[in-house]
Design a protein around this motif. Structure first.
Motif, PDB file in Angstrom:
ATOM      1  N   ASP A 117       0.875  -1.092   0.018  1.00  0.00           N
ATOM      2  CA  ASP A 117       0.046   0.032  -0.016  1.00  0.00           C
ATOM      3  C   ASP A 117       0.906   1.213  -0.051  1.00  0.00           C
ATOM      4  O   ASP A 117       1.722   1.505   0.928  1.00  0.00           O
ATOM      5  CB  ASP A 117      -0.906  -0.033   1.320  1.00  0.00           C
ATOM      6  CG  ASP A 117      -1.737   1.317   1.113  1.00  0.00           C
ATOM      7  OD1 ASP A 117      -2.212   1.660  -0.226  1.00  0.00           O
ATOM      8  OD2 ASP A 117      -2.448   1.733   1.974  1.00  0.00           O
ATOM      9  N   MET A 118       0.722   1.982  -1.178  1.00  0.00           N
ATOM     10  CA  MET A 118       1.519   3.217  -1.154  1.00  0.00           C
ATOM     11  C   MET A 118       0.925   4.540  -0.735  1.00  0.00           C
ATOM     12  O   MET A 118       1.640   5.605  -0.767  1.00  0.00           O
ATOM     13  CB  MET A 118       2.152   3.292  -2.574  1.00  0.00           C
ATOM     14  CG  MET A 118       2.933   2.377  -3.317  1.00  0.00           C
ATOM     15  SD  MET A 118       4.778   2.901  -2.525  1.00  0.00           S
ATOM     16  CE  MET A 118       5.994   1.642  -3.150  1.00  0.00           C
ATOM     17  N   THR A 119      -0.123   4.387  -0.239  1.00  0.00           N
ATOM     18  CA  THR A 119      -0.999   5.563   0.145  1.00  0.00           C
ATOM     19  C   THR A 119      -0.149   6.578   1.296  1.00  0.00           C
ATOM     20  O   THR A 119       0.030   7.677   1.175  1.00  0.00           O
ATOM     21  CB  THR A 119      -2.219   5.288   0.839  1.00  0.00           C
ATOM     22  OG1 THR A 119      -2.818   4.155   0.021  1.00  0.00           O
ATOM     23  CG2 THR A 119      -3.139   6.461   0.731  1.00  0.00           C
ATOM     24  N   ALA A 120       0.365   5.631   2.251  1.00  0.00           N
ATOM     25  CA  ALA A 120       1.333   6.344   3.386  1.00  0.00           C
ATOM     26  C   ALA A 120       2.421   7.059   2.924  1.00  0.00           C
ATOM     27  O   ALA A 120       2.699   8.198   3.110  1.00  0.00           O
ATOM     28  CB  ALA A 120       1.578   5.311   4.476  1.00  0.00           C
ATOM     29  N   MET A 121       3.156   6.269   1.962  1.00  0.00           N
ATOM     30  CA  MET A 121       4.380   6.602   1.136  1.00  0.00           C
ATOM     31  C   MET A 121       4.057   7.901   0.801  1.00  0.00           C
ATOM     32  O   MET A 121       4.713   8.916   0.637  1.00  0.00           O
ATOM     33  CB  MET A 121       4.871   5.569   0.434  1.00  0.00           C
ATOM     34  CG  MET A 121       6.100   6.043  -0.524  1.00  0.00           C
ATOM     35  SD  MET A 121       7.454   5.641   0.650  1.00  0.00           S
ATOM     36  CE  MET A 121       8.714   5.870  -0.402  1.00  0.00           C
ATOM     37  N   SER A 122       2.878   8.065  -0.170  1.00  0.00           N
ATOM     38  CA  SER A 122       2.347   9.050  -0.887  1.00  0.00           C
ATOM     39  C   SER A 122       2.120  10.329  -0.116  1.00  0.00           C
ATOM     40  O   SER A 122       2.601  11.421  -0.376  1.00  0.00           O
ATOM     41  CB  SER A 122       1.324   8.710  -1.727  1.00  0.00           C
ATOM     42  OG  SER A 122       0.435  10.001  -2.235  1.00  0.00           O
ATOM     43  N   THR A 156       5.533  11.972   0.954  1.00  0.00           N
ATOM     44  CA  THR A 156       6.542  12.709  -0.017  1.00  0.00           C
ATOM     45  C   THR A 156       5.848  13.923  -0.288  1.00  0.00           C
ATOM     46  O   THR A 156       6.323  15.033  -0.669  1.00  0.00           O
ATOM     47  CB  THR A 156       6.598  11.836  -1.186  1.00  0.00           C
ATOM     48  OG1 THR A 156       5.093  11.198  -1.716  1.00  0.00           O
ATOM     49  CG2 THR A 156       7.425  10.600  -1.293  1.00  0.00           C
TER      50      THR A 156
END
Lengths: 270, 245
Positions: A14-19, A22
């Protein structure tokens, strides 16, 4: 015998947190930083304990190129002491950098042509408009027509080559007997004149807000001495810097500032 | 997080749609953001340059009678010099900083060399354990009265008894207080001094709250003193000028 079932796990991360992270970082960088101004040569300013910030608006920067540090040149000092000037006007007023630069160029040309009646330099309106877009320049008056008809990339390349004798605003011949000013002095005089005309004549027809920014410009340039900042490399010999100081003194601009980086009092200077 | 579940309230109806899982892939978004961050990191600067203000006197010829004469007891002259290695300023291997020397004398130049104090050498060392060292120590001692008051003001400001503006104003007034014994410093950058050497010297003026100082070019008598110092210490101080311009 039952087979051991290997559970297949999904490899989706899940890339949401990463997004989110950033985007936050991006916002931080956008808000805290200022863009690097393009300068034809890199200088490393010495550090000082002075905490006064460089004004963002209404600033004239005089950049002095340093000796060659790459070791490629036989005589590193050949590229030293070239002068560049940049003008920054008021960001949110009718006197934007572009307009101020054009006014200064016109004024400087008038002074130059008055002193060099045999070989006047004339520029087209297009070239003058082009000058308004240049942040930092450093060419003698006689090279200006050629310089201003170049494209942006050509211009950067031209100015970036410090060994070119056509680069750098001429500064020699301070206090000439015949009263002729050198190119650097002409620019200083033009800056002074423009600041003064703006202050004297043009405040009348302006709105109070505009008049105020004009007065700010004048004050910054002339009275408080914050308007002119000299930027030189820490290893540049004083004699080279002195030459610039001397020219400023001749033009009666005895108050100016030197660009430095910050350091603390406790830090050893040696 | 990136999925959207479509709940149907738990009741199964006839002909109800199949549960759909919508998954949004954020990877390209992250990629793009990273690129933007890289762009901003490379093209911008967080360090704002500082400025150091200086006021120079006129460079027109001033008649001797019109020149302000400093009291002999108050004057201190600093002759700056930077050591060179080849055509680059010499860098101290330990600290990584350029080596600057300061030759100084108090009062008027003693060309009879009657005392060993006619010329002494110091360096810019800054503070060590919060105690001034090198040239700073000497200048501080010269400006002791002003510095005492300044320290008091600084404590007041740190204890929030006065605001920053008040502190600045009072410190300025204090530095220019003519009732106190204040030195007059003459900074003379020698031909090989780098710009950094000058800035260091100007910094010392600010740190030591010295309000009266001037920048001058070295005089003939200074060379005489330096030559004598050379002879006495067996060192070469006066070197050919690095830049022949």
């Amino acid at each position: 015998m039952g087979k051991v079932k290997i559970k297949r796990k999904s490899t989706l991360i899940d890339m949401t947190a990463m997004s989110d992270v950033t985007v936050l970082l991006l916002t931080f960088f956008m808000l805290t930083s200022t863009f690097l101004q393009k300068e034809p040569t890199i200088v490393y300013t010495p550090s000082s304990v002075s905490e006064e910030k460089v004004p963002v608006n209404n600033l004239v920067t005089v950049l002095i190129s340093s000796a060659d540090k790459s070791g490629k040149l036989e005589d590193p000092s050949a590229v030293e002491g070239k002068l560049f000037i940049s003008f920054t006007g008021d960001a949110d007023s009718t006197f934007s950098s572009e307009k101020i630069r054009q006014m200064m160029l016109k004024e400087a040309l008038t002074i130059y042509n008055d002193q060099h009646k045999n070989a006047p330099v004339s520029l087209t309106n297009g070239q003058i408009a082009e000058f308004g877009k240049i942040n930092m320049f450093g060419v003698p008056f006689r090279v200006l027509p050629e310089f201003l008809s170049m494209s942006i990339t050509e211009r950067d390349k031209f100015q970036g080559d410090m060994s070119n004798p056509k680069v750098g605003i001429p500064i020699d011949g301070n206090k000439n007997r015949d009263g002729r000013l050198n190119d650097f002095q002409i620019w200083l005089k033009a800056i002074y004149n423009v600041a003064q005309t703006i202050n004297n004549d043009q405040t009348a027809g302006l709105s109070p807000e505009e008049a105020k920014s004009v007065q700010n410009l004048y004050a910054a340039l002339m009275r408080q001495g914050e308007g002119i900042a000299v930027k030189a490399d820490k290893d540049t010999p004083f004699t080279t810097v002195q030459q610039v100081f001397d020219n400023l003194q001749t033009m009666k601009l005895n108050k100016f500032s030197l660009m430095t980086a910050l350091k603390s009092e406790d830090e050893p200077t040696q | 997080m990136a999925q959207i579940e479509q709940s149907d309230g738990g009741k199964k109806k006839k002909g109800a749609q199949k549960k759909m899982q919508i998954h949004v892939d954020f990877t390209p978004m992250v990629d793009m953001n990273m690129l933007l961050i890289t762009f901003f990191m490379l093209c911008t600067t967080m360090i704002k340059s500082q400025t150091l203000q200086i006021i120079l006197p006129t460079n027109e010829d001033v008649k001797k009678e019109q020149q302000a004469q400093a009291k002999q007891s108050e004057a201190i002259t600093l002759i700056l010099d930077t050591e060179y290695e080849g055509d680059k300023p010499k860098v101290d291997a330990e600290t990584g900083k350029t080596v600057h020397n300061i030759y100084y004398y108090e009062g008027i130049a003693d060309t009879t060399f009657s005392t060993p104090k006619y010329l002494r050498r110091e360096q810019f060392i800054g503070n060590q354990n919060h105690q001034p060292q090198g040239i700073r120590k000497i200048l501080r001692a010269k400006n002791e009265q002003v510095m005492e008051e300044y320290e008091k003001l600084k404590t007041q400001w740190k204890n929030k008894e006065i605001t920053k503006e008040e502190f600045d104003q009072l410190a300025k007034k204090n530095a220019a207080d003519s009732a106190k014994t204040r030195p007059v410093v003459v900074i003379k950058p020698g031909p090989n001094t780098t710009y950094e050497g000058l800035i260091n010297a100007l910094d010392e003026m600010q740190i030591n709250q010295i309000s009266r100082y001037s920048i001058e070019l070295p005089h003939h008598t200074d060379t005489v003193l330096l030559k004598r110092y050379e002879q006495e210490h067996g060192e070469t101080i006066i070197r050919p000028t690095i830049r022949k311009k």
